[in-house]
Design a protein around this motif. Structure first.
Motif, PDB file in Angstrom:
ATOM      1  N   GLU A 436       0.732  -1.194  -0.093  1.00 42.29           N
ATOM      2  CA  GLU A 436       0.049  -0.081  -0.035  1.00 42.29           C
ATOM      3  C   GLU A 436       0.886   1.192   0.018  1.00 42.29           C
ATOM      4  N   LEU A 437       0.692   2.082  -0.983  1.00 36.98           N
ATOM      5  CA  LEU A 437       1.450   3.414  -0.995  1.00 36.98           C
ATOM      6  C   LEU A 437       0.543   4.418  -0.134  1.00 36.98           C
ATOM      7  N   HIS A 438       1.771   5.247   0.577  1.00 34.27           N
ATOM      8  CA  HIS A 438       1.295   6.285   1.358  1.00 34.27           C
ATOM      9  C   HIS A 438       1.954   7.533   1.125  1.00 34.27           C
ATOM     10  N   TRP A 439       1.100   8.624   0.784  1.00 37.08           N
ATOM     11  CA  TRP A 439       1.795   9.801   0.441  1.00 37.08           C
ATOM     12  C   TRP A 439       1.953  10.871   1.607  1.00 37.08           C
ATOM     13  N   HIS A 440       2.848  11.731   1.551  1.00 31.47           N
ATOM     14  CA  HIS A 440       3.394  12.444   2.502  1.00 31.47           C
ATOM     15  C   HIS A 440       3.711  13.939   2.079  1.00 31.47           C
ATOM     16  N   GLU A 444      12.662  17.169   3.058  1.00 32.23           N
ATOM     17  CA  GLU A 444      14.213  17.273   2.800  1.00 32.23           C
ATOM     18  C   GLU A 444      13.889  18.104   1.307  1.00 32.23           C
ATOM     19  N   GLY A 445      13.097  19.204   1.369  1.00 34.93           N
ATOM     20  CA  GLY A 445      13.078  19.827   0.071  1.00 34.93           C
ATOM     21  C   GLY A 445      12.198  19.592  -0.824  1.00 34.93           C
ATOM     22  N   THR A 446      11.471  18.429  -0.816  1.00 31.32           N
ATOM     23  CA  THR A 446      10.413  18.231  -1.555  1.00 31.32           C
ATOM     24  C   THR A 446       9.118  18.423  -1.224  1.00 31.32           C
ATOM     25  N   PRO A 447       7.926  18.932  -1.870  1.00 35.00           N
ATOM     26  CA  PRO A 447       6.759  19.235  -1.286  1.00 35.00           C
ATOM     27  C   PRO A 447       5.928  18.057  -1.287  1.00 35.00           C
ATOM     28  N   LEU A 448       6.396  16.621  -1.966  1.00 38.25           N
ATOM     29  CA  LEU A 448       5.384  15.455  -1.706  1.00 38.25           C
ATOM     30  C   LEU A 448       6.563  14.395  -2.174  1.00 38.25           C
ATOM     31  N   TYR A 449       6.126  13.542  -1.388  1.00 38.59           N
ATOM     32  CA  TYR A 449       6.860  11.884  -1.670  1.00 38.59           C
ATOM     33  C   TYR A 449       5.741  10.972  -1.323  1.00 38.59           C
TER      34      TYR A 449
END
Length: 712
Positions: A436-440, A444-449
């Motif tokens: 299951e993929l979870h979004w955050h 560390e400088g990225t708005p989404l991972y």
């Protein structure tokens, strides 16, 4: 009536046949066997009515007139003044806009010297660059003038100003032309200059040249002059700089009174400085030596005279419209241009090699999952991700360096990440792994991972989409609008719903046409907004361009050769600037309108919420719908509008400051059309059609590059 004609008659008599006096005059003329009648007004009226845009009713209904030319012994029926000007100058648009033409109609231009000045006056009148011409010359037309003056043997012996005025009158009988037969002198110069906006000086006398400039400088009137050698144009903006030296200071500090007292021999050094002798063409320089020997006077060619008149017309247009034009001298050298002639064949890029086939899938499962993720769609094919994968863990991060103006708040990039994550899930399932993929938000400088923990397991639905996922492609062919089967529509909706999103389908001709109009209008704004236009064309890759691994290969656009040439024109920012100035460019959305109206349906994927994580979730739904559509034999192309990722007026202003209000109206109309709820975010707009598979696919960066850590 014709017995009273003299050699100074040079204006047409305008006759209103609806007035009693005009009707009587017209009847008398038409009864005179010596008078010829010409009536082509029926054709003129039809041509006027066929103009685009169609003239207003008051112009179409304007009464016609008759123009009597005494020197021709001819009376001609013509349109009324507004209709005549509208039809005669219609082909000027958009080289000169209607608004510019109206502004120029108030310009008063004087022309001194009607040999070269004859062609100048005619050009100004032909282009509609003034509303009044004032002409002066004391000299009579001679046979030797006919190598460059567009007159005829019937005009020999007439004053040159009269000859020019008659020709202008036969072009436009409504244009006000005043003629002075005495030329310029200390006695006449004040009256001649009174009320003028620009003076064109083309007389032979050095004394007269200085006299004109002294008087114009005192009155702050700009002076332009063309010299018939190597296309020299002189511009003296006395209106902007009344202290400027005459003739750019080339004559020194000598004034008109002192110059008049010099002998012809003593004037020669001044003339040569004025001509800038070192810059004369070889033929003209050699001819200077022969004047008075084997040549009676300065040689001139009709082509050089016409070139000079052309350059003067452009200078007058700029002055009249307040466009940039500084004092100085410039050469428009045809000989030099022809010496530098280029062969367009030499500029053609070599035939582009066909794009390589996609690299074979890697054998390692972790690498294969990452490779599959990189095959996801993204706006402009920018591939805004950094991907890492092992057998136990898959992660994808948003790379902000690839954002564009349309990617408001990285929302479009988030959709691309969601599609990449979906591909990774499909590839993992096909190789016996699930997770299951979870979004955050933010790290560390990225708005989404997003992170997915993988473990052995099965998902037959996802695994069954592995091969279709690898075949997913953008199909920009026009296709056909064959209806989509209801069960296919339900299947597409189910694919979106399974990923937590909603799919709205527009499939009636009325709804499709409405969507096409809105999307076309949004495309026009994209073209006319400098930053959006620049970014749009920066995404395209032409044959021979570097960096073919990202962006959109123009060969994937499905355009015929003629449309590709047009696209090459549309990528020029100065062309878009003109269309924006004119509030024109409705044709800029024609391609989108044609493609959408020729489609089977327009599909809109939306999701509840406005966070980047919501857009990422919608991105997975986008990929699921896209793959499912292709499985059902449909061609899929994104047609997302400029306003797609805008949430408010601030976003729309950031997108296009000059068109923010228009974008608001278009977005509201599109959301109403697609029944999008207030708390829903639209992720992507797709057009669906039936078309053969494309012969060229968009390229991808080598998958290993997309999985390397981002530096800097």
């Amino acid at each position: 009536m014709i017995d009273g004609i003299d050699d100074s008659t040079c204006t047409a008599v305008i006759i209103d046949g609806d007035e009693p006096s005009g009707a009587a005059m017209l009847a008398s003329l038409r009864a005179d066997p010596r008078i010829t009648t010409v009536d082509t007004c029926g054709t003129q009226l039809r041509s006027l009515a066929e103009l685009t845009p169609r003239p207003d009713a008051d112009v179409l209904d304007e009464p016609t007139r008759w123009a009597y030319y005494p020197w021709r012994r001819t009376v001609v029926r013509i349109l009324g003044p507004r209709g005549y000007r509208r039809l005669r100058l219609d082909r000027n648009r958009n080289l000169i806009s209607a608004a510019e033409q109206g502004r120029l109609s108030g310009l008063k231009v004087g022309v001194v010297g009607l040999s070269v000045g004859h062609v100048v006056a005619y050009n100004l009148a032909a282009e509609g660059l003034c509303g009044q011409l004032r002409l002066t010359d004391f000299d009579e037309l001679e046979l030797a003038n006919l190598n460059r003056v567009p007159a005829s043997v019937f005009d020999l012996g007439l004053n040159k100003a009269v000859v020019a005025a008659r020709r202008v009158a036969e072009l436009d009988p409504y244009l006000a032309v005043q003629v002075d037969l005495d030329g310029v002198s200390a006695r006449t110069i004040d009256d001649f200059l009174d009320g003028l906006d620009v003076v064109v000086e083309e007389c032979d006398s050095l004394d007269a040249k200085v006299l004109v400039r002294e008087a114009c400088r005192a009155r702050r009137i700009p002076v332009v002059m063309a010299t018939s050698d190597r296309g020299v144009l002189d511009v003296e903006r006395f209106d902007l700089d009344p202290a400027r030296p005459l003739m750019h200071g080339l004559l020194g500090d000598i004034d008109g009174a002192r110059l008049a007292g010099l002998s012809s021999k003593d004037k020669v050094p001044h003339v040569l400085r004025l001509l800038d002798a070192p810059e004369l063409s070889p033929r003209m320089a050699a001819s200077v030596v022969e004047v008075g020997k084997t040549l009676s006077t300065w040689p001139q060619l009709a082509g050089e005279v016409v070139l000079g008149a052309t350059v003067i017309a452009e200078a007058v247009r700029r002055i009249g419209l307040g466009e940039p034009l500084t004092s100085g001298r410039v050469r428009v050298d045809v000989d030099a241009a022809l010496d530098a002639i280029e062969d367009p064949m030499d500029r053609q890029p070599p035939d582009a090699a066909p794009p390589p086939a996609p690299a074979d899938a890697p054998s390692d499962v972790a690498d294969l999952i990452a490779w599959a993720a990189t095959r996801a769609p993204s706006g402009g094919n920018v591939q805004p991700w950094h991907i890492e994968s092992t057998r136990e863990r898959f992660s994808v991060r948003l790379v902000t360096e690839y954002t564009t103006t349309m990617d408001v708040g990285y929302r479009g990039s988030a959709v691309a990440l969601g599609a990449a994550a979906y591909n990774a899930r499909v590839a993992a399932a096909a190789h016996g792994l699930t997770g299951e993929l979870h979004w955050h938000r933010g790290d560390e400088g990225t708005p989404l991972y997003g992170i997915m923990r993988l473990s052995p397991g099965s998902d037959a639905v996802l695994a069954g989409r592995y091969e279709p996922m690898l075949q997913r492609e953008t199909n920009r062919a026009y296709g056909s609008s064959t209806a989509i089967a209801p069960d296919t529509v339900e299947g597409l909706r189910a694919a979106a719903q399974a990923e937590g999103a909603r799919l709205h389908i527009l499939d009636t001709p009325t709804d499709i046409e409405a969507a096409a109009s809105l999307l076309a209008a949004a495309d026009r704004i994209r073209y006319l907004t400098p930053r959006l236009h620049r970014e749009m064309f920066s995404e395209l890759r032409w044959p021979g361009d570097p960096d073919q691994d990202a962006g959109l290969d123009v060969m994937t656009l499905g355009l015929d050769p003629g449309d590709l040439v047009l696209l090459d024109v549309l990528r020029r920012p100065e062309v878009m600037a003109k269309l924006s100035d004119w509030d024109a460019g409705t044709a800029l959305g024609d391609d989108t309108y044609k493609r959408v109206t020729g489609s089977s349906a327009v599909a809109v994927i939306s999701v509840q919420g406005r966070r980047l994580t919501d857009y990422a979730q919608a991105g997975s739904a986008v990929e699921a719908v896209w793959i499912s559509a292709q499985q059902h034999g449909l061609a899929v192309q994104p047609v997302s509008p400029v306003f797609l990722y805008a949430h408010d007026d601030a976003d729309r202003t950031e997108l296009s400051p000059d068109h923010a209000a228009a974008l608001r109206g278009l977005q509201q109309s599109f959301r109403r059309l697609t029944a999008t709820e207030r708390d829903e975010s639209q992720a992507l707009v797709l057009r669906l059609s039936h078309a053969p598979r494309p012969s060229v696919r968009s390229r991808r960066r080598p998958w290993a590059r997309a999985t390397k850590p981002v530096v800097g």
